[in-house]
Design a protein around this motif. Sequence first.
Motif, short mmCIF file in Angstrom:
data_model
loop_
_atom_site.label_atom_id
_atom_site.label_comp_id
_atom_site.label_asym_id
_atom_site.label_seq_id
_atom_site.Cartn_x
_atom_site.Cartn_y
_atom_site.Cartn_z
N GLY A 82 50.49 -32.19 -34.73
CA GLY A 82 50.64 -30.78 -35.04
C GLY A 82 50.79 -30.45 -36.50
N MET A 83 50.74 -31.47 -37.37
CA MET A 83 50.93 -31.24 -38.80
C MET A 83 49.63 -30.90 -39.51
N GLN A 111 55.20 -30.71 -36.86
CA GLN A 111 54.51 -29.47 -37.24
C GLN A 111 54.72 -29.22 -38.73
N GLY A 112 53.98 -28.24 -39.26
CA GLY A 112 54.14 -27.84 -40.64
C GLY A 112 53.45 -28.79 -41.61
N SER A 125 53.20 -20.88 -40.24
CA SER A 125 51.97 -20.76 -39.44
C SER A 125 51.93 -21.75 -38.29
N SER A 126 53.09 -22.32 -37.96
CA SER A 126 53.15 -23.30 -36.87
C SER A 126 54.35 -22.99 -36.00
N SER A 127 54.46 -23.72 -34.91
CA SER A 127 55.56 -23.53 -33.97
C SER A 127 56.71 -24.46 -34.35
N THR A 128 57.83 -23.87 -34.71
CA THR A 128 58.99 -24.64 -35.17
C THR A 128 60.00 -24.93 -34.07
#
Length: 439
Positions: A70-71, A33-34, A244-247
Amino acid sequence: MLTAVTGINWGDEGKGRVIDLLAEHADIVVRYQGGNNAGHTVVTDQGKFVLNLLPSGILHPDVVCVLGDGMVVDLEHLEREIAQIESNGISISPEHLKLSSRATISMPWHRVQDELEEDRLAKSGSAFGSTRRGIAYAYSDKYRKKTLRLGDLLHLEEPGMQNRLKMMLESKNMELAGCYHQEPMSYSALLTWCKKEAQHFAPYICDTGSYLEQALQHGKKVLLEAQLGAMRDIDYGIFPYTSSSSTISAYGPIGAGIPGAHLDHVVGVLKAYSTCVGAGPFVAEHALSETWMESLRKAGGEYGAATGRPRRVGPFDAVASRYGLKCQNADQIALTKLDVLSQFDEIPIIVGYKKDGQFVDHFNPMDNLELCEPVLKYIPGWKEDISSCTSWEQLPENARSYILQIEELLNHEISFISVGAKREQYLLTHGAKEMFLCH
């Protein structure tokens, strides 16, 4: 084996340090993510590396690194980052680095929007503390279906793809002109940019989900690397001062591209004190004087890996850490930068908050945390260099007492402690498990 390495606090906990070490025993490392809005700093014999997009396993020649579904990927930044790594003698090839065809592209206009909006908000003192790298806008357009994914770069000659590009650009030009009075971007320039990036990255783009599924079926050891920490999670963090993403770890298999996979272990990373980059409530910075905090900041080199901004600092916050630990569902804890505290005669720990005259020992991101005051407990310091300690028994008694106090407050054992920035400067504790190092 599938293991996620996640941050328990606000980010900057030292995940890159831990992942780099674990990568010695892994086959694949995946960012899930991210984007390039935060960084991991890794120190090796080859030098100091700041990684924004590349997984921390990239410094190990036998490890395959993956940028997952997810990135959001800024391709220009990625190109520069690869060049910087290769300038230090580390070769990066499509066998070494794989880019998910489903990862979202951070388009050139996303950075522009981020900068313009943050400048607008700053005039009224309402800025979010954005890194100005376009992450929120890339994710926003992902959910509006108005951006490209990496796999789309392989189909730029198709009329349907070119029509999509024209539609996206027309919409974006309307936003930029109507809201910020910007000159329109040209379609020909956009298509040229896309073709340039496609030519450069096409060999790296593939179905990484299938690749990871097969790797797990063949018994490979896969590490999932999170960016930032639980407090910056879009759903469970200190919204709106979040990423703005799920960490969190539960999103790890989804963001990696293997949604049906089950995590075998979650390593939660904590720093031995609290740090925070960006805006939002941060109770720990109200604990002690600015002189004490500046001393801690300098000793720990607490400046953002992606931005260079001075980090907000304070004592270890057990209240926030219990919440982050619950969010991450970590079965292993790694504690970093214990050596930074060696300078202090006594070391404070936040054991609770005081709000409206009442003692509070739980963290609720929906509360007005700005009204909370830290409640401190002091632990005697050890005032000696611990950077050469390689076992729990070698740590000074007061350092062990500090760790035991944190374990009691978290109701969880700590497995790993870093006592310096170099790869070999760590030790396993009394509660360490062999599986922590992916044996």
